[in-house]
Write an enzyme that holds these catalytic residues in place. Structure first.
Site, PDB file in Angstrom:
ATOM      1  N   GLY A   1      -4.255   4.583   3.860  1.00  0.00           N
ATOM      2  CA  GLY A   1      -3.199   4.098   3.065  1.00  0.00           C
ATOM      3  C   GLY A   1      -4.001   3.050   2.025  1.00  0.00           C
ATOM      4  O   GLY A   1      -4.551   2.055   2.611  1.00  0.00           O
TER       5      GLY A   1
ATOM      6  N   ARG B   1       0.990  -0.882  -0.089  1.00  0.00           N
ATOM      7  CA  ARG B   1      -0.272   0.177  -0.211  1.00  0.00           C
ATOM      8  C   ARG B   1       1.015   1.433   0.315  1.00  0.00           C
ATOM      9  O   ARG B   1       1.796   1.110   0.149  1.00  0.00           O
ATOM     10  CB  ARG B   1      -1.311   0.048   1.630  1.00  0.00           C
ATOM     11  CG  ARG B   1      -0.011  -0.197   2.604  1.00  0.00           C
ATOM     12  CD  ARG B   1      -0.731   0.632   3.452  1.00  0.00           C
ATOM     13  NE  ARG B   1      -0.468   0.398   4.640  1.00  0.00           N
ATOM     14  CZ  ARG B   1       0.893   0.895   5.390  1.00  0.00           C
ATOM     15  NH1 ARG B   1       1.336   2.303   5.105  1.00  0.00           N
ATOM     16  NH2 ARG B   1       1.264   0.944   6.774  1.00  0.00           N
ATOM     17  N   GLY B   2       0.229   2.501  -0.010  1.00  0.00           N
ATOM     18  CA  GLY B   2       1.525   4.098  -0.272  1.00  0.00           C
ATOM     19  C   GLY B   2       0.859   4.151   0.957  1.00  0.00           C
ATOM     20  O   GLY B   2       0.687   3.407   2.262  1.00  0.00           O
ATOM     21  N   GLY B   3       1.972   5.278   1.455  1.00  0.00           N
ATOM     22  CA  GLY B   3       2.178   5.798   2.759  1.00  0.00           C
ATOM     23  C   GLY B   3       3.257   5.235   3.575  1.00  0.00           C
ATOM     24  O   GLY B   3       4.313   4.193   3.247  1.00  0.00           O
TER      25      GLY B   3
ATOM     26  N   CYS C   1       3.251   7.206  10.590  1.00  0.00           N
ATOM     27  CA  CYS C   1       3.343   7.441   9.424  1.00  0.00           C
ATOM     28  C   CYS C   1       4.527   8.326   9.246  1.00  0.00           C
ATOM     29  O   CYS C   1       5.080   9.136   8.427  1.00  0.00           O
ATOM     30  CB  CYS C   1       2.002   7.637   9.337  1.00  0.00           C
ATOM     31  SG  CYS C   1       0.074   7.347   9.276  1.00  0.00           S
TER      32      CYS C   1
ATOM     33  N   THR D   1       2.650   1.659   9.813  1.00  0.00           N
ATOM     34  CA  THR D   1       1.888   1.982  10.838  1.00  0.00           C
ATOM     35  C   THR D   1       1.704   1.334  11.725  1.00  0.00           C
ATOM     36  O   THR D   1       1.999   0.054  11.529  1.00  0.00           O
ATOM     37  CB  THR D   1       0.489   2.816  10.384  1.00  0.00           C
ATOM     38  OG1 THR D   1      -0.969   2.865  11.281  1.00  0.00           O
ATOM     39  CG2 THR D   1      -0.411   1.136   9.331  1.00  0.00           C
TER      40      THR D   1
ATOM     41  N   GLY E   1      -6.962   0.279   2.821  1.00  0.00           N
ATOM     42  CA  GLY E   1      -7.653   1.342   3.418  1.00  0.00           C
ATOM     43  C   GLY E   1      -8.055   2.018   4.388  1.00  0.00           C
ATOM     44  O   GLY E   1      -6.064   2.584   4.951  1.00  0.00           O
TER      45      GLY E   1
END
Length: 240
Positions: free
Chosen positions: A151, A81-83, A188, A86, A168
């Site tokens: 994300g 995923r992006g980001g 993050c 977390t 999500g």
């Protein structure tokens, strides 16, 4: 648009599922949606204690050694995923919308992220809590504390135009979740702000299945689907 014209969305709630198993579930669902053999889905769930590192790939934002992770019983995944990094864990409602996006050739990827934020902002407003955005970051905030991380991955369709979404949002519900998991990372990659939870903001306790159920109308407000008929929360969320 009438309800008969809306696409069907299967909505499920899984009280607890290991992160790797949920990731494989997402991948299979994305393939089925793209091939036209499975429905679009919203999967709501909780994970055991887990850190995930996204495509920005900043392992230095993980503050614990492999030995400390093992001692604390926290799993670690580098994912697509992006980001940034977390935390997921009990007391946090995770939502994985697996949706077709831009099949008509009109793709607004940033708009999709803003709609996810709006779902959480609307839910918070129903309890008199003012959720907000920070222009430089994706996610939802209460003051200067993050209450929901977002994300996503946009999976390019192999059979048509557009994308299938995966991953999500992660919505902190239970008080103390910051102390349990977020202290082992720079969440993050944002060092200057902390994290908060629904319980801390509302001043009352919540049951995760209750939050999942109440979140569904907020989701359907911003993503107009017809919710599939459902059974109890261990399988599929009742939405009426």
């Amino acid at each position: 648009m009438s309800s008969t014209e809306l696409s069907l969305l299967e909505i499920s709630y899984l009280p607890l599922i290991e992160y790797g198993a949920a990731w494989e579930l997402q991948k299979a669902a994305v393939q089925a949606i793209d091939a036209g053999t499975g429905p679009e889905r919203l999967i709501l769930l909780q994970h055991p204690p887990t850190y995930t590192i996204g495509s920005q790939h900043h392992p230095e934002h993980l503050l614990l050694s492999a030995e400390q992770l093992k001692e604390k019983g926290i799993a670690l995944f580098e994912i697509d995923r992006g980001g940034d990094i977390t935390y997921h864990g009990p007391g946090q409602l995770v939502g994985y919308p697996l949706l077709k996006l831009g099949m008509d050739g009109k793709v607004d990827l940033h708009g999709y992220l803003r709609r996810l934020e709006a779902v959480i902002i609307d839910f918070l407003a129903s309890y008199g809590i003012e959720g907000s955005r920070k222009p430089e970051y994706t996610g939802v905030w209460v003051g200067d504390q993050k209450i929901c991380a977002i994300g996503v991955k946009f999976n390019k369709s192999k059979h048509r135009r557009g994308f299938i979404t995966s991953h999500g949002f992660a919505f902190n519900v239970t008080a103390g979740i910051g102390e349990r998991g977020f202290q082992g990372i720079i969440p993050c990659g944002i060092a200057e702000y902390g994290v908060t939870s629904l319980e801390e903001c509302a001043g009352r306790s919540f049951e995760l299945g209750e939050v999942a159920r109440e979140l569904v109308p907020c989701f359907l407000k911003h993503f107009p689907y017809e919710a599939a008929a459902a059974v109890e929360p261990t399988d599929v969320l009742q939405t009426d």
